[in-house]
Motif scaffolding. Sequence first.
Motif, PDB file in Angstrom:
ATOM      1  N   THR A   1      15.725 -16.441   5.819  1.00  0.00           N
ATOM      2  CA  THR A   1      16.818 -17.128   5.132  1.00  0.00           C
ATOM      3  C   THR A   1      16.405 -17.635   3.757  1.00  0.00           C
ATOM      4  OG1 THR A   1      16.188 -19.104   6.318  1.00  0.00           O
ATOM      5  CG2 THR A   1      18.057 -17.869   7.183  1.00  0.00           C
ATOM      6  N   GLN A   2      15.106 -17.589   3.453  1.00  0.00           N
ATOM      7  CA  GLN A   2      14.647 -18.108   2.168  1.00  0.00           C
ATOM      8  C   GLN A   2      14.885 -17.067   1.077  1.00  0.00           C
ATOM      9  OE1 GLN A   2      13.894 -21.271   2.034  1.00  0.00           O
ATOM     10  NE2 GLN A   2      13.923 -20.989  -0.181  1.00  0.00           N
ATOM     11  N   ALA A   3      15.958 -17.249   0.316  1.00  0.00           N
ATOM     12  CA  ALA A   3      16.313 -16.258  -0.690  1.00  0.00           C
ATOM     13  C   ALA A   3      15.579 -16.532  -1.988  1.00  0.00           C
ATOM     14  CB  ALA A   3      17.809 -16.289  -0.951  1.00  0.00           C
ATOM     15  N   MET A   4      14.992 -15.494  -2.552  1.00  0.00           N
ATOM     16  CA  MET A   4      14.332 -15.658  -3.838  1.00  0.00           C
ATOM     17  C   MET A   4      15.368 -15.740  -4.944  1.00  0.00           C
ATOM     18  SD  MET A   4      10.900 -13.872  -4.854  1.00  0.00           S
ATOM     19  CE  MET A   4      10.098 -12.822  -3.689  1.00  0.00           C
ATOM     20  N   GLY A   5      15.212 -16.713  -5.811  1.00  0.00           N
ATOM     21  CA  GLY A   5      16.120 -16.847  -6.950  1.00  0.00           C
ATOM     22  C   GLY A   5      17.539 -17.207  -6.541  1.00  0.00           C
ATOM     23  N   ASP A   6      17.710 -17.717  -5.331  1.00  0.00           N
ATOM     24  CA  ASP A   6      19.041 -18.066  -4.817  1.00  0.00           C
ATOM     25  C   ASP A   6      20.013 -16.886  -4.864  1.00  0.00           C
ATOM     26  OD1 ASP A   6      18.034 -20.693  -4.620  1.00  0.00           O
ATOM     27  OD2 ASP A   6      18.598 -21.086  -6.703  1.00  0.00           O
ATOM     28  N   SER A  56       3.774 -16.574 -10.719  1.00  0.00           N
ATOM     29  CA  SER A  56       4.078 -15.681  -9.584  1.00  0.00           C
ATOM     30  C   SER A  56       5.554 -15.269  -9.601  1.00  0.00           C
ATOM     31  CB  SER A  56       3.783 -16.412  -8.276  1.00  0.00           C
ATOM     32  OG  SER A  56       4.713 -17.471  -8.114  1.00  0.00           O
ATOM     33  N   VAL A  57       5.892 -14.251  -8.805  1.00  0.00           N
ATOM     34  CA  VAL A  57       7.306 -13.846  -8.682  1.00  0.00           C
ATOM     35  C   VAL A  57       8.123 -14.991  -8.100  1.00  0.00           C
ATOM     36  CG1 VAL A  57       8.922 -12.212  -7.653  1.00  0.00           C
ATOM     37  CG2 VAL A  57       6.622 -11.498  -8.098  1.00  0.00           C
ATOM     38  N   GLU A  58       7.585 -15.612  -7.041  1.00  0.00           N
ATOM     39  CA  GLU A  58       8.340 -16.662  -6.360  1.00  0.00           C
ATOM     40  C   GLU A  58       8.704 -17.792  -7.321  1.00  0.00           C
ATOM     41  OE1 GLU A  58       5.479 -15.409  -5.192  1.00  0.00           O
ATOM     42  OE2 GLU A  58       6.194 -14.310  -3.428  1.00  0.00           O
ATOM     43  N   GLU A  59       7.687 -18.259  -8.072  1.00  0.00           N
ATOM     44  CA  GLU A  59       7.962 -19.364  -8.989  1.00  0.00           C
ATOM     45  C   GLU A  59       8.924 -18.929 -10.095  1.00  0.00           C
ATOM     46  OE1 GLU A  59       4.600 -21.089 -11.032  1.00  0.00           O
ATOM     47  OE2 GLU A  59       5.793 -22.770 -11.768  1.00  0.00           O
ATOM     48  N   SER A  60       8.720 -17.731 -10.646  1.00  0.00           N
ATOM     49  CA  SER A  60       9.623 -17.289 -11.719  1.00  0.00           C
ATOM     50  C   SER A  60      11.057 -17.205 -11.238  1.00  0.00           C
ATOM     51  CB  SER A  60       9.255 -15.914 -12.273  1.00  0.00           C
ATOM     52  OG  SER A  60       7.948 -15.583 -12.087  1.00  0.00           O
ATOM     53  N   MET A  61      11.242 -16.640 -10.023  1.00  0.00           N
ATOM     54  CA  MET A  61      12.606 -16.471  -9.526  1.00  0.00           C
ATOM     55  C   MET A  61      13.293 -17.822  -9.341  1.00  0.00           C
ATOM     56  SD  MET A  61      13.460 -13.306  -9.322  1.00  0.00           S
ATOM     57  CE  MET A  61      14.740 -13.010  -8.093  1.00  0.00           C
ATOM     58  N   LYS A  62      12.520 -18.787  -8.845  1.00  0.00           N
ATOM     59  CA  LYS A  62      13.066 -20.121  -8.619  1.00  0.00           C
ATOM     60  C   LYS A  62      13.519 -20.742  -9.954  1.00  0.00           C
ATOM     61  CE  LYS A  62      11.361 -24.319  -6.599  1.00  0.00           C
ATOM     62  NZ  LYS A  62      10.078 -24.962  -6.295  1.00  0.00           N
ATOM     63  N   LEU A  63      12.674 -20.584 -10.979  1.00  0.00           N
ATOM     64  CA  LEU A  63      12.975 -21.200 -12.269  1.00  0.00           C
ATOM     65  C   LEU A  63      14.061 -20.435 -13.029  1.00  0.00           C
ATOM     66  CD1 LEU A  63       9.313 -22.101 -13.311  1.00  0.00           C
ATOM     67  CD2 LEU A  63      11.027 -23.573 -12.240  1.00  0.00           C
ATOM     68  N   ILE A  64      14.003 -19.091 -12.955  1.00  0.00           N
ATOM     69  CA  ILE A  64      15.019 -18.297 -13.660  1.00  0.00           C
ATOM     70  C   ILE A  64      16.406 -18.602 -13.076  1.00  0.00           C
ATOM     71  CG2 ILE A  64      15.838 -15.970 -14.212  1.00  0.00           C
ATOM     72  CD1 ILE A  64      12.904 -15.070 -14.178  1.00  0.00           C
ATOM     73  N   THR A 123      13.455  -7.253 -13.593  1.00  0.00           N
ATOM     74  CA  THR A 123      12.287  -6.691 -14.271  1.00  0.00           C
ATOM     75  C   THR A 123      10.969  -7.364 -13.884  1.00  0.00           C
ATOM     76  OG1 THR A 123      13.807  -6.411 -16.106  1.00  0.00           O
ATOM     77  CG2 THR A 123      11.526  -5.832 -16.519  1.00  0.00           C
ATOM     78  N   ILE A 124      11.013  -8.634 -13.517  1.00  0.00           N
ATOM     79  CA  ILE A 124       9.749  -9.307 -13.206  1.00  0.00           C
ATOM     80  C   ILE A 124       9.213  -9.002 -11.810  1.00  0.00           C
ATOM     81  CG2 ILE A 124      10.154 -11.247 -14.783  1.00  0.00           C
ATOM     82  CD1 ILE A 124      10.804 -12.819 -12.076  1.00  0.00           C
ATOM     83  N   GLN A 125       9.944  -8.218 -11.021  1.00  0.00           N
ATOM     84  CA  GLN A 125       9.423  -7.799  -9.719  1.00  0.00           C
ATOM     85  C   GLN A 125       8.170  -6.951  -9.963  1.00  0.00           C
ATOM     86  OE1 GLN A 125      10.835  -9.059  -6.938  1.00  0.00           O
ATOM     87  NE2 GLN A 125      12.253 -10.098  -8.328  1.00  0.00           N
ATOM     88  N   PRO A 126       7.154  -7.087  -9.102  1.00  0.00           N
ATOM     89  CA  PRO A 126       5.844  -6.498  -9.411  1.00  0.00           C
ATOM     90  C   PRO A 126       5.854  -4.993  -9.717  1.00  0.00           C
ATOM     91  CG  PRO A 126       5.900  -7.451  -7.179  1.00  0.00           C
ATOM     92  CD  PRO A 126       7.135  -7.886  -7.876  1.00  0.00           C
ATOM     93  N   GLY A 127       6.577  -4.211  -8.904  1.00  0.00           N
ATOM     94  CA  GLY A 127       6.569  -2.757  -9.106  1.00  0.00           C
ATOM     95  C   GLY A 127       7.168  -2.362 -10.444  1.00  0.00           C
ATOM     96  N   ILE A 128       8.316  -2.968 -10.779  1.00  0.00           N
ATOM     97  CA  ILE A 128       8.997  -2.637 -12.035  1.00  0.00           C
ATOM     98  C   ILE A 128       8.149  -3.083 -13.217  1.00  0.00           C
ATOM     99  CG2 ILE A 128      11.070  -3.009 -13.434  1.00  0.00           C
ATOM    100  CD1 ILE A 128      12.620  -3.487 -10.858  1.00  0.00           C
TER     101      ILE A 128
END
Lengths: 343, 171
Positions: free
Chosen positions: A204-209, A274-282, A307-312
């Motif tokens: 249930t924990q959605a990244m970036g809401d 990290s991705v998690e922190e960026s998504m939360k802040l973005i 774009t900030i997802q690791p693979g992309i």
Amino acid sequence: MGCNMSKNEYKEKDIVISSRVRLARNIRNLPFPIYLQSDSAKDIVEVVEKSINDKNNNLTPFNKIKVEDITANNKKMLVEKHLTSPEWGRNDHAAVFIREDERVSIMVNEEDHIRIQCILDGFQLNYAYDIANEIDDLLEEEIRYAFDEKYGYLTACPSNVGTGMRASVMLHLPSLTLSNQMNNLMQTLARFGITIRGIYGEGTQAMGDLYQISNQTTLGIKEQDIISNIHSVAKEIIKRERDLRYEVLNNNKTYLEDKIFRALGTLTNARTISVEESMKLISLVRLGTDLELIDQDIKKINDLMITIQPGILLSLYDTADLQSFDVDKLRANFIRKSLIKNT
Amino acid sequence: MLCQNCNERAASIHITKIMSGEKREIHLCDQCSALHEMFNSSFNFQGFIANLLDLEENTHAVDYSHSMEYHCPQCGMDYDTFKKHGKFGCEKCYETFSLLINPMIQRMHGKEQHIGKIVKYGGENIRLKRELTSLHGNLSLAIEKEEYEKAALLRDQIKILKEQIKDNIKS
Ligand SMILES: [Zn+2]
Ligand SMILES: [Zn+2]
């Protein structure tokens, strides 16, 4: 009428990130991909290629990508762009045809022989279905589908049988998340045959809401009704999210502004993230942009979330030796460059 | 025990789930368990189908005791393999296992008859049959309203349509 519709759908762009429709299809008299001989698997790739490359069809060109030809990181990138699935990358005989604008993809030999998908910006489910449906008709000129009077389009997994259709919208719901209303909402929707789940996250924990709303059932319902169900549910959620945004803005502006400007401060100054922190802040910056508290371009922020997802992110850097790259450092640089306005 | 999802119906399915090393028990009613997989991406789908099938085996009148004897003539899939993986091997599997899986599919979707898009080629009779169903509906309505002329007309149409379907099957 049609023009009005698309204008209305466009209006929801503050909350609706994208709309997606996927159709699952299989070819008659061939085992499903897990039991398929490699020769037959190759034949399917060929016949799909032939249908979409027909000079007479006026389609925008598609690029072919075969699983056997690409790196592990590029597989990851395609999943992050929602153009393929993790399962697609595990089948050696799978291929995908991606329209040049990356709005349409046709996966071949994933769980089913064929999965047609259209993903559009904003609230445009009807249009996404029209495009997917058109490709479905086109493929049928070359292919005979596995179809049953009772069960409709026959799929490898019985959860997709019937229409073989999954329609979904991706919503940005920071206020509903902040006020802990998501769990309630999830339980309510389950009773209506609609699923809501976090994007890029487990459980249930959605990244970036970010949340995806989609239909659960595919049998005994018409395609148009699947779309209109998602439509009305999404509208209701959009309204709740928007009301809540203005409620917080009116009652607690300083608190909200503080959160949003701190997020912007971190994103425009961080040297590793990290991705998690960026998504939360973005997510907060996106909210601030929508409420016109900060001056950023919403489309650019949507792109940034992807774009900030690791693979992309790694696929943007042309190097054979990805090991030596510090992804979190690259991400911080990339975010600073996107958000700080030059001149 | 009440279902954890709806808090309305009695829980009939008990699932043990390992999440980040921790064991968790989930208790759901029939309806909610059918909705559960797509609800939560980290949920194990294969286990979900097996659970649904277990439920059918325990609660329905269908005789599963001979289920081992079922083998799909086209792909070789047997019932236990399907139950383990939750996925069919080919389109014929739907026919092969129909007795065993029909209740499960109905539970999963809440419906059992496709009413959406029909294939362009080879779907002609299905289209006609749908038309037939709607004509029958109109006929009952006409009779109910005592519109006998209209009913006679509908009967003629139904007769023609039935002939057409028969001809299609022959050719
Ligand atoms: Zn329940
Ligand atoms: Zn089979």
